[in-house]
Design a protein around this motif. Structure first.
Motif, PDB file in Angstrom:
ATOM      1  N   MET A   1      28.559   5.066 -63.806  1.00  0.00           N
ATOM      2  CA  MET A   1      27.820   5.727 -62.728  1.00  0.00           C
ATOM      3  C   MET A   1      26.337   5.373 -62.833  1.00  0.00           C
ATOM      4  N   LEU A   2      25.843   5.350 -64.072  1.00  0.00           N
ATOM      5  CA  LEU A   2      24.430   5.049 -64.318  1.00  0.00           C
ATOM      6  C   LEU A   2      24.128   3.569 -64.083  1.00  0.00           C
TER       7      LEU A   2
ATOM      8  N   ARG B   1      32.741   6.706 -68.021  1.00  0.00           N
ATOM      9  CA  ARG B   1      32.647   6.999 -66.595  1.00  0.00           C
ATOM     10  C   ARG B   1      31.189   7.223 -66.191  1.00  0.00           C
ATOM     11  N   GLU B   2      30.465   7.987 -67.002  1.00  0.00           N
ATOM     12  CA  GLU B   2      29.063   8.272 -66.674  1.00  0.00           C
ATOM     13  C   GLU B   2      28.187   7.041 -66.909  1.00  0.00           C
ATOM     14  N   MET B   3      28.525   6.234 -67.909  1.00  0.00           N
ATOM     15  CA  MET B   3      27.780   4.983 -68.123  1.00  0.00           C
ATOM     16  C   MET B   3      27.898   4.102 -66.875  1.00  0.00           C
TER      17      MET B   3
END
Lengths: 404, 404
Positions: free
Chosen positions: B67-68, B63-65
């Motif tokens: 977002m990045l 999820r954060e990958m």
């Protein structure tokens, strides 16, 4: 307890600093608090993105600038979430859209209209640290906006207000708010507390520690702020409505070198001439600061005022264009001036403050060009070369270095 | 006419290329067409962001990958809008959220569920060029997803489908689809047209010109694709349902060096042993490609299969762990193998194709390790050192260099 913590770009400039911030947030989390973190873009990212944009189009539209620049904070928040996950703490990053930060449509200078806290609340309830992009909003068309420079402070205060946070901490690279810039005045003293109004005046006259608009918002919603360092454990400075009255008349001294004086000489001395000059400036979006009017020769008057240095050229051009209509005989200007201001709620009930300030400057043989005052501030225009001496003289004159 | 144009990362890698793309899009716009542009992240941005993430957390959550990584395309689209504005053409950039690209929630590998075209349609109606971030979606929780590598092709096809575009052009750094990789086979020929099925098989067996999933989607929704170069005016290759039958039995040859062979030797020769082996692989998310079973000694059999090189180590580890349960006497493997495939709708009605391929390889003294076929594809495993010679031999054998 719910804590909102805001960290600026230099606090997340590299891997080590990101982990440093992550750890400070986790301390609060492990103490059982709900933690909302607001981040700026890493280091110089925003400046680099602006440069990239200008290489493509020097007059890039603000909507597209905002679309571009907001990627900076999205990078920060996702990396911060990854760092917290690496430390085995649940965390989630949210951009302005996900965090429900609805703003006006004025790209590059938007203001929050409302914040829908549902998602943030949901993530806090799930015991996650919530990491929100500072500086940005989403307007009613679903387009991305930015709040202008320093907007991350405003994001933090706005979130603290709507979430009814118990604490709103603004982390910077200084220990707090000082009686004067410690790089100029060696024995400047860190303040334990300062009122919103004093902080606002200080922000307006050149103290860069907090963004003016964020202080306004904090005052409006009664959000108590703490300004402190991300690099050490110092207690910082509390910014709030009322501060226990100390013996000090004034709270701090601030300087602003980014100022220039313009004089319109020999203006016809009849009603409305000053109005016409400043109306013309205002129509052309030039902010005028100190204004001084003096009697000139033979039924004329001289009107002087200060503008920021960026506005000097356009202001001179506009005056030149309207010289006749404004009945100006001659225009002069001086770039080598600086403002020095003393701020303090104590001066409201004490008429001797201005005199004391002038005396301090006089004793150091510093010439005063112009004077401007508000209820809790006195600003004086001096030659730029004298500004550091002036700061020290005034700081000394009011005995600000003494501990209370 | 409505045209969807997709440009990859190398086509927008710097200022000059961004303006080059802008100008090509503006040509269509000025011819009176509606233009939707889909962009990938600039140059190596995606790889750099992945590296940055891994420096913080090697096991970063997807999820954060997402977002990045999605910041990369947002930078591309905003810069492209600025470039078009600099050329005095109205344009607007939209990210996945603004463009209504709703996807599933499988971060890093999402699929589109529906696209709400209202905003895009509105901007087209206002005669703007609409620039959309490729590769990304938004799930029902308002979280950002990515479609996986090559996902920008899929974004373009999906938009072409829902907008009923008249044309969907995929711009790359090659002129189109070739009968073989021109860097390996000197007289490889550019194809004017190819069917979806052929393109799909080619994509699966190593041709990198189009993302497999985008071809699947184009076939499903009948979107005619054109693969062409962003660097020249060559006509490119059309990918569609039916292609005028040419004399050629096969359309192209592709090679894939990223493959390894594993052999399970001396497996008990009774029903269910093969199933158990491949079930174990599947449970551990290891994709098995070609499978070959041969009779071994004394009531045993040998089972060989190929996996991608990345999957070799985990596959060997799993087999070792379950060696006893799977009744394997010995495990061997070979990393130095490569697949060569011929693809062509023509082979369905012509049984001589396999023989022809084997003959070409035999004539060049290239040993065949394993064979696998589909309706319109034949794949052969050879030693990696022979792969370039094999490509040329097969390309020659089927006379693919002849123009039609």
């Amino acid at each position: 307890m719910l804590v909102v913590k805001k960290f600026g770009g230099s606090s997340v400039a590299n891997k080590e600093r990101i982990f440093n911030v992550a750890k400070r947030c986790i301390e609060d989390y492990k103490a059982g608090h709900d933690v909302v973190v607001v981040l700026s873009a890493m280091g110089d990212t925003t400046d680099e993105l602006i440069e990239l944009a200008h290489s493509i189009n020097p007059n890039a539209k603000k909507r597209e600038m905002d679309m571009l620049m907001t990627t900076g904070e999205q990078v920060s928040v996702s990396l911060m979430a990854m760092a917290m996950h690496a430390l085995d703490v649940p965390a989630v990053s949210l951009n302005a859209f996900q965090a429900g930060m609805v703003s006006t449509s004025s790209y590059g200078n938007a203001r929050f209209k409302r914040i829908d806290t549902k998602r943030i609340q949901h993530e806090l309830d799930a015991r996650k640290i919530v990491i929100v992009t500072g500086f940005q909003g989403v307007n009613k068309y679903d387009d991305i906006t930015t709040l202008g420079r320093g907007g991350s402070d405003t994001t933090a205060v706005a979130l603290a207000a709507v979430l009814h946070a118990d604490k709103c901490e603004i982390y910077t690279d200084v220990d707090g708010v000082y009686t004067a810039d410690p790089r100029v005045v060696k024995n400047a003293r860190k303040l334990d507390a300062i009122t919103y109004d004093e902080m606002l005046e200080l922000a307006t006259v050149g103290a860069k520690v907090l963004h003016g608009r964020s202080v306004e918002m904090a005052k409006k919603y009664g959000v108590e702020l703490v300004v402190r360092s991300s690099l050490n454990r110092s207690e910082g400075t509390v910014v709030k409505e009322k501060v226990k009255m100390e013996k000090m008349l004034i709270t701090g001294v601030a300087a602003d070198k980014n100022t220039a004086r313009i004089s319109a000489i020999g203006v016809e001395d009849k009603p409305g001439t000053a109005f016409k000059i400043f109306n013309t400036m205002s129509k052309n979006h030039i902010n005028v600061d100190i204004i001084l009017q003096s009697v000139g020769r033979e039924g004329t008057k001289d009107i002087s005022f200060t503008v920021s240095e960026d506005d000097l050229e356009p202001a001179l051009q506009i005056l030149e264009e309207h010289k006749e209509a404004l009945t100006i005989q001659q225009i002069s200007y001086n770039r080598d001036v600086a403002k020095i201001s003393v701020v303090g709620a104590g001066m409201m009930s004490n008429p001797g403050v201005a005199a004391k300030m002038f005396e301090s400057l006089y004793n150091s043989r510093i010439n005063i060009n112009m004077i401007s005052t508000s209820e809790i501030r006195i600003t004086v225009l001096v030659d730029e070369k004298d500004i550091d001496k002036a700061m020290n003289a005034v700081h000394e004159g009011f005995a600000l270095a003494l501990t209370d």
